[in-house]
Write an enzyme that holds these catalytic residues in place. Structure first.
Site, PDB file in Angstrom:
ATOM      1  N   GLY A  29     -75.047  70.659 -44.825  1.00  0.00           N
ATOM      2  CA  GLY A  29     -76.174  70.376 -43.938  1.00  0.00           C
ATOM      3  C   GLY A  29     -76.580  71.662 -43.241  1.00  0.00           C
ATOM      4  NE  ARG A  30     -72.633  73.869 -38.839  1.00  0.00           N
ATOM      5  CZ  ARG A  30     -72.634  73.384 -37.601  1.00  0.00           C
ATOM      6  NH1 ARG A  30     -73.298  73.993 -36.657  1.00  0.00           N
ATOM      7  NH2 ARG A  30     -71.940  72.293 -37.310  1.00  0.00           N
TER       8      ARG A  30
ATOM      9  NE  ARG B 228     -74.929  73.217 -32.854  1.00  0.00           N
ATOM     10  CZ  ARG B 228     -74.282  74.353 -32.997  1.00  0.00           C
ATOM     11  NH1 ARG B 228     -74.859  75.495 -32.689  1.00  0.00           N
ATOM     12  NH2 ARG B 228     -73.062  74.372 -33.449  1.00  0.00           N
TER      13      ARG B 228
ATOM     14  CB  CYS C  45     -82.765  69.372 -13.137  1.00  0.00           C
ATOM     15  SG  CYS C  45     -84.357  69.944 -12.572  1.00  0.00           S
ATOM     16  CD  GLU C  46     -77.516  68.083 -16.374  1.00  0.00           C
ATOM     17  OE1 GLU C  46     -76.343  68.522 -16.342  1.00  0.00           O
ATOM     18  OE2 GLU C  46     -77.831  66.952 -15.981  1.00  0.00           O
TER      19      GLU C  46
HETATM   20  C1  PLP Z   1     -72.305  66.178 -40.687  1.00  0.00           C
HETATM   21  C2  PLP Z   1     -71.885  65.817 -42.032  1.00  0.00           C
HETATM   22  C3  PLP Z   1     -72.145  66.669 -43.103  1.00  0.00           C
HETATM   23  C4  PLP Z   1     -72.778  68.010 -42.942  1.00  0.00           C
HETATM   24  O1  PLP Z   1     -72.000  68.886 -42.187  1.00  0.00           O
HETATM   25  P1  PLP Z   1     -72.479  70.398 -42.032  1.00  0.00           P
HETATM   26  O2  PLP Z   1     -71.456  70.986 -41.123  1.00  0.00           O
HETATM   27  O3  PLP Z   1     -73.824  70.372 -41.409  1.00  0.00           O
HETATM   28  O4  PLP Z   1     -72.492  71.006 -43.382  1.00  0.00           O
HETATM   29  C5  PLP Z   1     -71.801  66.249 -44.365  1.00  0.00           C
HETATM   30  N1  PLP Z   1     -71.211  65.049 -44.571  1.00  0.00           N
HETATM   31  C6  PLP Z   1     -70.943  64.204 -43.550  1.00  0.00           C
HETATM   32  C7  PLP Z   1     -70.322  62.894 -43.846  1.00  0.00           C
HETATM   33  C8  PLP Z   1     -71.251  64.558 -42.263  1.00  0.00           C
HETATM   34  O5  PLP Z   1     -70.974  63.727 -41.264  1.00  0.00           O
END
Ligand code: PLP
Length: 437
Positions: free
Chosen positions: A293-294, A331, A362-363
């Site tokens: 994802g990331r 984050r 406001c934190e």
């Molecule tokens: C969050 C997540 C990902 C992706 O994680 P990244 O760190 O963004 O690569 C993949 N699979 C599952 C089940 C997740 O919860």
């Protein structure tokens, strides 16, 4: 020179991304502004996909874990690059449906999927529901039998791997809200149960050991543990599990100190482990699924802000406030994440002083970066926070009733809006003053 290869300095001595001058982007779209480099997103998708082809004969599928940044346009890019999609809620699934994403490439995760969400997934014939627990398994079987369908599922397993990452994002160990554990027999129990259910087809196993991991070892270890479990299932139940999903979590470069591994190396190393273990255990090579994802979107994104209040508390700390903050990037507030930043209108200025970048909420914890080295800044400068493509827009909120920034996609000097800027009408859109109030 920058943490992300999406960035360079142009002839005007401004920061450039996707062929677009960041000062021009700010003049056209305002601040705060999320900017995503389309070319780098596509390149990252291809890196994973090509590695899967090269090191594992293409016997697998790379999913984009859409929770990192889920919009219809980003789903479309993942689709065009031949990736599948990992969704974790009805809202993410709905986004994919509306984007026209092929349902036979969608995996649905989550530790507490509602019956409505399960129904949406089953009605749309998605490829896989990744079952988290026994209750969910029963709900799926119930819905599927009512609809006269057989649902292909896999199981979220806690392989018990310590991924050496921040506690909050470590999910492979037994003390986690996600999945069923191997070590106490829960995992074998749920699979045993599932093979008896008439409207369930046991298609695979899944694990996800954490996030922002810089080491290949935990992934190799997870693959080994999962394959041993596949061998155990074959021996005990006579069932051959055909698919192994190893999740995501591949680390990215947020600061110059971060040293991530090239993403294709994960596939290269893990493929070797898989071949070895399968041979030793006498099991078939599984179809492999990965869920980055990331690492697909983080480095492709930056957030542009205007600098406002500067508060130099002598001998204490210098606070520089921007026109966004934890609403568009929670984050730091959530887990003290580190970011690098540059002044987009003079990105090569030497970094001569230590500042703390604060948001406008406001934190007191509303910071974007604490004690980082930056050039001397002044009001009106454009601050670019780097590598904000993942878990920024997707985690954003309207805290303090601040409208969310837009997302623009840049490529070859062209910028297209993929998410509109919210305005004050969006802020009150769902508010109601009851007539008798
Ligand atoms: C969050 C997540 C990902 C992706 O994680 P990244 O760190 O963004 O690569 C993949 N699979 C599952 C089940 C997740 O919860």
């Amino acid at each position: 020179m920058f943490v992300s290869k999406a960035l360079k300095i142009n002839s005007k001595n401004h920061l450039e991304i996707g062929g677009c001058d960041c000062v021009d982007l700010v003049n056209e779209f305002g601040t705060p502004l999320y900017v995503m480099d389309e070319g780098l997103i596509r390149e990252n998708c291809q890196l994973y996909k090509n590695a899967m082809d090269k090191y594992y004969n293409g016997n697998g599928l790379v999913l984009y874990a859409s929770k990192a940044l889920c919009t219809m346009a980003i789903c479309r890019i993942a689709q065009q690059e031949g990736l599948g999609l990992d969704v974790v809620s009805g809202g993410e699934l709905y986004t994919a449906i509306k984007a026209g994403f092929p349902m036979d490439r969608i995996y649905f995760h989550g530790n507490n999927k509602t019956k409505e969400e399960l129904e949406l997934a089953i009605d749309n014939n998605i490829r896989r529901i990744v079952v988290d627990n026994r209750q969910e398994l029963n709900h799926i079987n119930e819905i599927a039998s009512r609809k006269g369908k057989t649902v292909n599922v896999s199981f979220r397993i806690k392989p018990g791997i310590d991924a050496h990452t921040h506690d909050f994002i470590q999910t492979g160990q037994i003390d986690s809200k996600f999945g069923v554990a191997l070590e106490n027999g829960e995992a074998l129990e749920i699979v045993t149960e599932a093979v008896k259910l008439s409207n369930i087809n046991v298609a695979g196993l899944h694990c996800h050991i954490g996030s922002q991991i810089f080491d290949i070892k935990p992934f190799e270890e997870a693959a080994r543990v999962m394959l041993e479990f596949i061998a155990q299932i074959k021996e005990k139940l006579g069932v051959e599990i055909e698919e192994l999903n190893l999740g995501g979590g591949y680390g990215i470069k947020y600061t110059p100190e971060d040293d991530p591994i090239e993403y294709d190396k994960y596939i290269e190393s893990v493929s070797k482990v898989i071949r070895n273990v399968c041979e030793n255990k006498g099991i078939k090579l599984p179809f492999i699924v990965m869920e980055p994802g990331r690492s697909i979107v983080a480095s492709a994104g930056i957030t542009l802000y205007k600098i406002g209040t500067i508060k130099d508390i002598k001998g204490v700390r210098k606070y520089v406030a921007v026109d966004g903050g934890m609403g568009d990037n929670p984050r730091y507030a959530l887990y003290q994440s580190k970011y690098d930043a540059v002044i987009a209108n003079r990105p090569d200025a030497p970094k001569t002083e230590k500042i703390t970048i604060a948001g406008k909420c406001c934190e007191s914890g509303d910071l974007l970066a604490k004690d980082i080295m930056m050039p001397e800044v002044k009001e009106g400068d454009i601050l670019a926070v780097l590598a904000t493509g993942a878990y920024n827009y997707s985690m954003s909120s309207n805290y303090n009733r601040i409208p969310r920034p837009p997302v623009v996609l840049v490529k070859d000097g062209k910028a297209r809006v993929i998410v509109k800027r919210e305005d004050y009408n969006d802020i009150i859109r769902n508010d109601i003053i009851p007539e008798d109030l």
